[in-house]
Scaffold this motif. Structure first.
Motif, PDB file in Angstrom:
ATOM      1  N   ASP A  30       0.731  -1.201   0.012  1.00  6.16           N
ATOM      2  CA  ASP A  30      -0.180  -0.029   0.035  1.00  6.16           C
ATOM      3  C   ASP A  30       0.821   1.369  -0.168  1.00  6.16           C
ATOM      4  N   GLY A  31       2.078   1.237   0.414  1.00  5.38           N
ATOM      5  CA  GLY A  31       2.858   2.339   0.489  1.00  5.38           C
ATOM      6  C   GLY A  31       3.958   2.470  -0.592  1.00  5.38           C
ATOM      7  N   VAL A  32       3.963   1.520  -1.616  1.00  9.06           N
ATOM      8  CA  VAL A  32       4.784   1.652  -2.864  1.00  9.06           C
ATOM      9  C   VAL A  32       4.252   2.519  -3.993  1.00  9.06           C
ATOM     10  N   SER A  33       5.069   3.288  -4.573  1.00  7.11           N
ATOM     11  CA  SER A  33       4.540   4.124  -5.425  1.00  7.11           C
ATOM     12  C   SER A  33       4.426   3.454  -6.882  1.00  7.11           C
ATOM     13  N   ARG A  34       3.522   4.262  -7.933  1.00 10.20           N
ATOM     14  CA  ARG A  34       3.361   3.499  -9.170  1.00 10.20           C
ATOM     15  C   ARG A  34       4.536   3.304  -9.741  1.00 10.20           C
ATOM     16  N   GLU A  35       5.694   4.171  -9.740  1.00  8.85           N
ATOM     17  CA  GLU A  35       6.718   3.899 -10.488  1.00  8.85           C
ATOM     18  C   GLU A  35       7.477   2.647  -9.939  1.00  8.85           C
ATOM     19  N   ALA A  36       7.725   2.438  -8.725  1.00  7.07           N
ATOM     20  CA  ALA A  36       8.053   1.214  -8.243  1.00  7.07           C
ATOM     21  C   ALA A  36       7.396  -0.100  -8.812  1.00  7.07           C
ATOM     22  N   TRP A  37       6.075   0.062  -8.850  1.00 10.37           N
ATOM     23  CA  TRP A  37       5.172  -1.050  -9.309  1.00 10.37           C
ATOM     24  C   TRP A  37       5.536  -1.355 -10.832  1.00 10.37           C
ATOM     25  N   GLN A  38       5.787  -0.283 -11.533  1.00  9.80           N
ATOM     26  CA  GLN A  38       6.168  -0.463 -12.811  1.00  9.80           C
ATOM     27  C   GLN A  38       7.629  -0.785 -13.242  1.00  9.80           C
ATOM     28  N   SER A  39       8.705  -0.961 -12.221  1.00  8.74           N
ATOM     29  CA  SER A  39       9.911  -1.294 -12.293  1.00  8.74           C
ATOM     30  C   SER A  39       9.958  -2.850 -12.448  1.00  8.74           C
ATOM     31  N   VAL A  40       9.018  -3.628 -12.049  1.00  5.85           N
ATOM     32  CA  VAL A  40       8.932  -5.130 -12.021  1.00  5.85           C
ATOM     33  C   VAL A  40       8.379  -5.838 -13.269  1.00  5.85           C
ATOM     34  N   PRO A  41       8.819  -6.718 -13.619  1.00  9.05           N
ATOM     35  CA  PRO A  41       8.202  -7.452 -14.761  1.00  9.05           C
ATOM     36  C   PRO A  41       6.780  -7.587 -14.733  1.00  9.05           C
ATOM     37  N   PHE A  42       6.054  -7.769 -16.109  1.00  6.39           N
ATOM     38  CA  PHE A  42       4.642  -7.826 -15.928  1.00  6.39           C
ATOM     39  C   PHE A  42       4.186  -8.969 -15.151  1.00  6.39           C
ATOM     40  N   ALA A  43       4.822 -10.424 -15.274  1.00  7.08           N
ATOM     41  CA  ALA A  43       4.310 -11.499 -14.628  1.00  7.08           C
ATOM     42  C   ALA A  43       4.178 -11.320 -13.249  1.00  7.08           C
ATOM     43  N   HIS A  44       5.337 -10.751 -12.579  1.00  7.48           N
ATOM     44  CA  HIS A  44       5.491 -10.342 -11.212  1.00  7.48           C
ATOM     45  C   HIS A  44       4.625  -9.377 -10.751  1.00  7.48           C
ATOM     46  N   ARG A  45       4.478  -8.127 -11.508  1.00  4.33           N
ATOM     47  CA  ARG A  45       3.693  -7.124 -11.137  1.00  4.33           C
ATOM     48  C   ARG A  45       2.159  -7.709 -11.104  1.00  4.33           C
ATOM     49  N   LEU A  46       1.647  -8.554 -12.015  1.00  5.46           N
ATOM     50  CA  LEU A  46       0.397  -9.054 -11.828  1.00  5.46           C
ATOM     51  C   LEU A  46       0.258 -10.033 -10.750  1.00  5.46           C
ATOM     52  N   GLN A  47       1.075 -10.597 -10.412  1.00  3.32           N
ATOM     53  CA  GLN A  47       0.937 -11.749  -9.022  1.00  3.32           C
ATOM     54  C   GLN A  47       0.931 -10.676  -7.890  1.00  3.32           C
ATOM     55  N   LEU A  48       1.703  -9.630  -7.846  1.00  4.02           N
ATOM     56  CA  LEU A  48       1.731  -8.883  -6.384  1.00  4.02           C
ATOM     57  C   LEU A  48       0.270  -7.875  -6.427  1.00  4.02           C
ATOM     58  N   HIS A  49      -0.089  -7.507  -7.588  1.00  5.16           N
ATOM     59  CA  HIS A  49      -1.520  -6.960  -7.774  1.00  5.16           C
ATOM     60  C   HIS A  49      -2.676  -8.045  -7.088  1.00  5.16           C
ATOM     61  N   LEU A  50      -2.495  -8.990  -7.587  1.00  2.00           N
ATOM     62  CA  LEU A  50      -3.559 -10.081  -7.087  1.00  2.00           C
ATOM     63  C   LEU A  50      -3.330 -10.463  -5.511  1.00  2.00           C
ATOM     64  N   LEU A  51      -1.948 -10.362  -4.931  1.00  2.00           N
ATOM     65  CA  LEU A  51      -1.767 -10.500  -3.654  1.00  2.00           C
ATOM     66  C   LEU A  51      -2.201  -9.129  -2.805  1.00  2.00           C
ATOM     67  N   ARG A  52      -2.219  -8.278  -3.373  1.00  2.00           N
ATOM     68  CA  ARG A  52      -2.483  -6.740  -2.587  1.00  2.00           C
ATOM     69  C   ARG A  52      -3.949  -7.020  -2.538  1.00  2.00           C
ATOM     70  N   ARG A  53      -4.623  -7.371  -3.569  1.00  2.00           N
ATOM     71  CA  ARG A  53      -6.007  -7.461  -3.365  1.00  2.00           C
ATOM     72  C   ARG A  53      -6.613  -8.603  -2.794  1.00  2.00           C
TER      73      ARG A  53
END
Length: 628
Positions: free
Chosen positions: A286-309
């Motif tokens: 919840d405290g991570v910026s959008r830029e930091a989210w964009q810094s990780v690969p797509f597959a990893h980003r998708l998994q972290l988004h699902l984890l956050r939700r």
């Protein structure tokens, strides 16, 4: 009062604690005390320490029940009396002049802490630590993490010497859990008035063989993950309060490494994951910026988004797809004036789908051979792990580019439509990939006389153009997989040698040959080869094998009959591999080194005493022996 107190916590490292203490005892700074804290070992490690203690009064041993490395370090701190502090893990070693260099730096500058470069120690091989390589590329005196932000990756305790008065002024103390070093190391960096950075290597960080031997090797366990997350949250909070400009860099690394572990662990746990563990993860994300989210690969980003939700069932599904190579989201363009590319997935919102910086060419060959003096090849070009069906009207251009001059020779420029293929991996598995087929032909007559005379190295490169997308890269692929490297071809008095680098990149080498290997095979457990020298000279030749990893050399006899030579190398006698792969260059030493050109096409593979060898050709066409 000693100059330096060295605190060594240890637990079940009987195999390593002796070399660790020997490296400390051999330090050129001898005015030190060594406080060893046994954290409830149930092996003979404490006896090893007692044996060293009997011969060196500087060594002290404290024993305790197993309460963790944080508690052990705090016990050591309470007993330390030196003006400076250092920490060493019981399975690592310290270069001989390390402490003298670190302490001398603090004495000269007055800084609060000094830190230095690190090498990973794997068996008997030292390799640079990726986490420290950039931050310690050059020495800096009286700097600070806010002025040298690469130090954000320097989150370990043991490559440092701390001024004790500084340590006490900050009131530093270790949390009694795993991953206790990160928040303390970062608090020291942020709280220091100034820091000295040494480019010299001051620590050898061991990578251990035993499964589950270290904390990081048990990273998917729930308790391990909990402690890791607590340290991440503590460090993130520290940076947010006292060094907010550093938090984005910390978040980029944490999203890539720590959150990658978290996503994998929770995907494996599935519905049984502890809600309190998920709370810690979400609290950080919840405290991570959008830029930091964009810094990780797509597959990893998708998994972290699902984890956050907290969508754990979907997380497990996506994790399995990514692991098996089945996650292939379609990529499509967006924007007119500033074109961006997005990976599309129904579970990922558009504001997190930008993959423009992730698109990179992955080109490989599927066939390569000489036909009537022309080198003919076929290949496939993928774009990351994406479905590229939207890249209609794509053109693929293949060229050779001379590494030294940048001159190029065009080989083909053709339109290509993507197709799905199963691609073999090094472990024998196959993965689906969406690829652009391409082909090319190279006639050595296309090279100008000046280009032939330079005898240079030419890289095989490919360029993709499609709907505003421009990608360029080398043609490469796993070295141990087909196609075979074609034999050298002689043109205009120069050998044209198809070659591959250790990392699998394809190219051509133009060279002369003072010695040629005409036969190369494996006979029983021996590598046998023979050939001919242009000039046998006056000396008695010897075969020299040099390991690229670390420069280790081995010697074997060479039999001469006129200009013909013959050699036999028992593969079982080759020194044990260091690291994942070892590469031996084969040279005939005749008072000067002759690098014989291998004319054979065969790439024999042999297994000797459970060791797998590949006989290959190096970037200059010489004989190369690999163990993997």
């Amino acid at each position: 009062m000693p100059v330096l107190s060295v605190i060594v916590p240890f637990h079940n490292v009987e195999k390593y604690i002796g070399p660790c203490l020997d490296s400390i005892a051999a330090q050129t700074l001898d005015d030190l005390e060594v406080i060893c804290v046994d954290d409830g070992s149930d092996d003979d490690g404490p006896d090893v320490v007692r044996a060293r203690q009997a011969g060196d009064r500087r060594i002290d041993l404290v024993t305790q029940a197993n309460r963790g490395v944080g508690h052990a370090r705090n016990i050591g701190l309470a007993r330390a009396t030196g003006r400076y502090l250092a920490f060493v893990d019981g399975d690592d070693t310290v270069p001989r002049e390390a402490f003298e260099r670190l302490v001398a730096s603090l004495e000269n500058t007055g800084s609060d802490l000094a830190c230095g470069n690190v090498m990973r120690l794997y068996r008997n091989l030292l390799v640079p630590s990726w986490a420290h390589r950039e931050a310690f590329a050059k020495p800096l005196g009286r700097t600070h993490i806010t002025r040298h932000p690469l130090l954000i990756r320097d989150r370990m305790l043991w490559n440092k010497v701390y001024r004790r008065s500084f340590w006490d002024r900050l009131g530093l103390r270790f949390p009694e859990r795993m991953y206790e070093d990160q928040p303390v190391a970062m608090a020291a960096h942020v709280g220091a008035r100034s820091v000295d950075v040494l480019a010299r290597v001051v620590y050898h960080w061991r990578q251990r063989d035993e499964a589950g031997a270290s904390i990081t090797q048990r990273s998917l366990e729930a308790g391990n993950l909990r402690d890791r997350l607590l340290s991440v949250l503590e460090t993130a909070g520290l940076l947010a309060r006292h060094a907010p400009r550093l938090k984005p860099a910390f978040d980029r690394d944490t999203m890539d490494i720590d959150m990658g572990v978290a996503a994998e662990a929770v995907a494996v746990m599935g519905a049984s994951a502890d809600p309190a563990l998920i709370d810690l993860i979400v609290r950080y994300l919840d405290g991570v910026s959008r830029e930091a989210w964009q810094s990780v690969p797509f597959a990893h980003r998708l998994q972290l988004h699902l984890l956050r939700r907290r969508r754990l069932a979907e997380l497990s599904e996506v994790h399995a797809q990514a692991r098996d190579g089945r996650l292939r989201p379609p990529v499509s363009p967006a924007g007119v004036l500033r074109r961006r590319w997005h990976g599309r997935h129904p579970w990922l919102p558009g504001n997190l789908s930008d993959v423009s910086e992730e698109l990179s060419p992955a080109a490989r060959l599927v066939a390569l051979d000489w036909r009537d003096g022309v080198l003919v090849g076929e290949g496939r070009l993928g774009v990351g792990s994406f479905d590229v069906g939207a890249l209609r009207g794509a053109r693929v251009r293949v060229r050779l580019e001379e590494r030294r001059t940048g001159e190029s020779v065009e080989l083909s420029d053709q339109e290509s439509a993507p197709v799905w293929e199963s691609v073999e991996e090094q472990d024998g598995t196959t993965l689906p990939q969406h690829v652009f087929p391409f082909s090319f032909a190279f006639d050595p007559a296309a090279l100008a006389p000046a280009q032939l005379a330079r005898r240079g190295l030419w890289d095989l490169r490919v360029r993709l153009r499609a709907r505003g997308l421009r990608l360029d890269g080398k043609v490469a692929g796993p070295r141990w997989l087909p196609p075979e490297i074609p034999a050298p071809h002689r043109a205009s008095g120069v050998w044209v040698v198809p070659v591959r680098s250790v990392r699998g990149s394809w190219g051509l080498r133009l060279r002369k040959a003072e010695a040629i290997i005409g036969e190369c095979r494996v006979d029983g457990g021996d590598l046998v080869f023979s050939g001919r020298m242009a000039d046998v000279g006056d000396g008695e030749p010897v075969l020299r094998l040099r390991r690229r990893n670390d420069g280790e050399e081995m010697y074997f006899p060479v039999a001469l009959a006129g200009q013909d030579f013959h050699a036999r190398v028992p593969l079982a006698d080759i020194d044990e591999s260091v690291g994942h792969e070892s590469w031996w260059e084969v040279v005939i030493d005749q008072g000067r080194a002759l690098r014989p050109l291998v004319r054979t096409r065969q790439r024999p593979v042999a297994t000797v005493a459970d060791r797998r060898f590949l006989v290959d050709r190096g970037e200059d066409g010489c004989l190369l022996l690999a163990e993997r």
